[in-house]
Design an enzyme around this catalytic site. Structure first.
Site, mmCIF file in Angstrom:
data_model
loop_
_atom_site.group_PDB
_atom_site.id
_atom_site.type_symbol
_atom_site.label_atom_id
_atom_site.label_comp_id
_atom_site.label_asym_id
_atom_site.label_seq_id
_atom_site.Cartn_x
_atom_site.Cartn_y
_atom_site.Cartn_z
ATOM 1 N N GLY A 98 83.799 171.744 -48.662
ATOM 2 C CA GLY A 98 83.705 170.505 -47.904
ATOM 3 C C GLY A 98 85.004 169.749 -47.712
ATOM 4 N N TYR B 251 73.828 153.046 -42.867
ATOM 5 C CA TYR B 251 73.849 154.298 -43.625
ATOM 6 C C TYR B 251 72.597 155.128 -43.324
ATOM 7 C CZ TYR B 251 75.534 157.344 -47.348
ATOM 8 O OH TYR B 251 76.045 158.419 -48.048
ATOM 9 N N LYS C 157 70.844 161.359 -49.442
ATOM 10 C CA LYS C 157 71.491 161.255 -50.749
ATOM 11 C C LYS C 157 70.464 161.070 -51.862
ATOM 12 C CE LYS C 157 75.864 161.621 -49.602
ATOM 13 N NZ LYS C 157 76.639 162.823 -49.978
ATOM 14 N N LYS D 201 87.664 154.888 -47.631
ATOM 15 C CA LYS D 201 87.979 155.135 -46.223
ATOM 16 C C LYS D 201 88.161 156.627 -45.981
ATOM 17 C CE LYS D 201 90.095 150.910 -44.376
ATOM 18 N NZ LYS D 201 91.347 150.336 -43.813
ATOM 19 N N ASP E 48 79.382 178.594 -42.808
ATOM 20 C CA ASP E 48 78.461 177.657 -42.172
ATOM 21 C C ASP E 48 77.369 177.344 -43.182
ATOM 22 O OD1 ASP E 48 76.563 176.283 -40.759
ATOM 23 O OD2 ASP E 48 76.385 177.741 -39.132
ATOM 24 N N GLN F 74 83.956 174.811 -42.491
ATOM 25 C CA GLN F 74 82.824 175.076 -41.614
ATOM 26 C C GLN F 74 83.148 176.000 -40.444
ATOM 27 O OE1 GLN F 74 79.872 174.094 -42.453
ATOM 28 N NE2 GLN F 74 78.616 174.359 -40.616
ATOM 29 N N SER G 254 84.409 160.447 -42.412
ATOM 30 C CA SER G 254 82.951 160.381 -42.320
ATOM 31 C C SER G 254 82.465 158.942 -42.478
ATOM 32 C CB SER G 254 82.313 161.267 -43.388
ATOM 33 O OG SER G 254 82.652 162.618 -43.189
#
Length: 256
Positions: free
Chosen positions: A14, A156, A163, A193, A65, A41, A196
């Site tokens: 990631g 969010y 999550k 920051k 992927d 990815q 995403s």
């Protein structure tokens, strides 16, 4: 250089750019002697990732992927052949479609809901299932979450639900993986920051509130997350599994 991860193969999934939390973890892990393996990815992201990580060492990057079981299977087949065993996995993967973060949660689409839960939560299950086969010496799986799973943060939306599913998955996976001497934990990072995060409406106001309300009177940094991650990836956390640890300068303990 430290030695907490010396001779340990650590898979980091990631990493996107120098602003990402995964980059803070990668930097800290490299400083502790870890032999790092990265996934991204797409082929486009692979070139960017290879350029970024060249600053910390000569490490391999593989395209995977995360929504494809075939890709995950192929990744771990390659890892088993090249490395034999891994000792840690960092799951720093989450995604929701942009429109699901702009509209009120009430209007989350069925497709958007499924996508967010698949990429952000189920992917940990799929990765853990295959990682088990190459974590023959035991080890640690670590994922990243956020307090939006516990309380409502404007904008969010479906990511908060994803999550929450991720955190519950951590507990169930910890129960299943314990017999293989594999620990599964999560770090709930305070607002940072990242690229995403900037997709969340009102994120700047969240940062300002966190800085003002947190006991340490500052926002957490990716370096803070990196240090905490070393604890979980190393043998220092040998007796801990199924936990969600807030690393947010104490913001989560505060009321109004």
């Amino acid at each position: 250089m430290g030695s907490l991860l010396l001779n340990k193969n650590i898979l980091i999934m990631g990493l996107r750019n120098k602003w990402s939390i995964a980059w803070g973890i990668a930097q800290a892990a490299a400083l502790e002697g870890g032999n790092l393996i990265f996934t991204c990815q797409s082929e486009r992201e692979k070139k960017e990732t290879e350029k970024l990580i060249s600053d910390i060492g000569n490490f391999s990057v593989y395209v995977c992927d995360i929504s494809s079981d075939n890709d995950i299977d192929e990744l771990f087949d390659v890892i088993k052949e090249k490395y034999g065993v891994i000792h840690g996995v960092v799951h720093a993967i989450a995604h929701a479609n942009a429109e699901e973060l702009k509209n009120p949660f009430l209007y989350t689409s069925r497709e958007g809901f499924a996508h967010a839960l698949d990429v952000s939560a189920y992917s940990l299950v799929a990765v853990s299932r295959r990682a088990k086969d190459v974590m023959t010496d035991g080890g640690s799986i670590l994922t990243l979450t956020y307090m939006g799973s516990e309380k409502v943060f404007s904008g969010y939306n479906v990511m908060g639900v994803a999550k929450a599913a991720l955190e519950t998955s951590v507990m169930y996976l910890a129960s299943d993986m314990g017999s293989f001497k594999i620990r599964v934990n999560a770090i709930s990072a305070g607002p940072i920051k990242t690229m995403s995060a900037m997709g969340v409406s009102n994120f700047s106001s969240i940062l300002n509130v966190a800085e003002g309300q947190a006991p340490l009177k500052r926002c957490v940094t990716k370096e803070d997350i990196g240090k905490a991650s070393i604890f979980y990836l190393s043998d220092l956390s040998s007796g801990i599994t199924g936990e969600v640890t807030h690393v947010d300068c104490g913001f989560n303990i505060m009321g109004v």
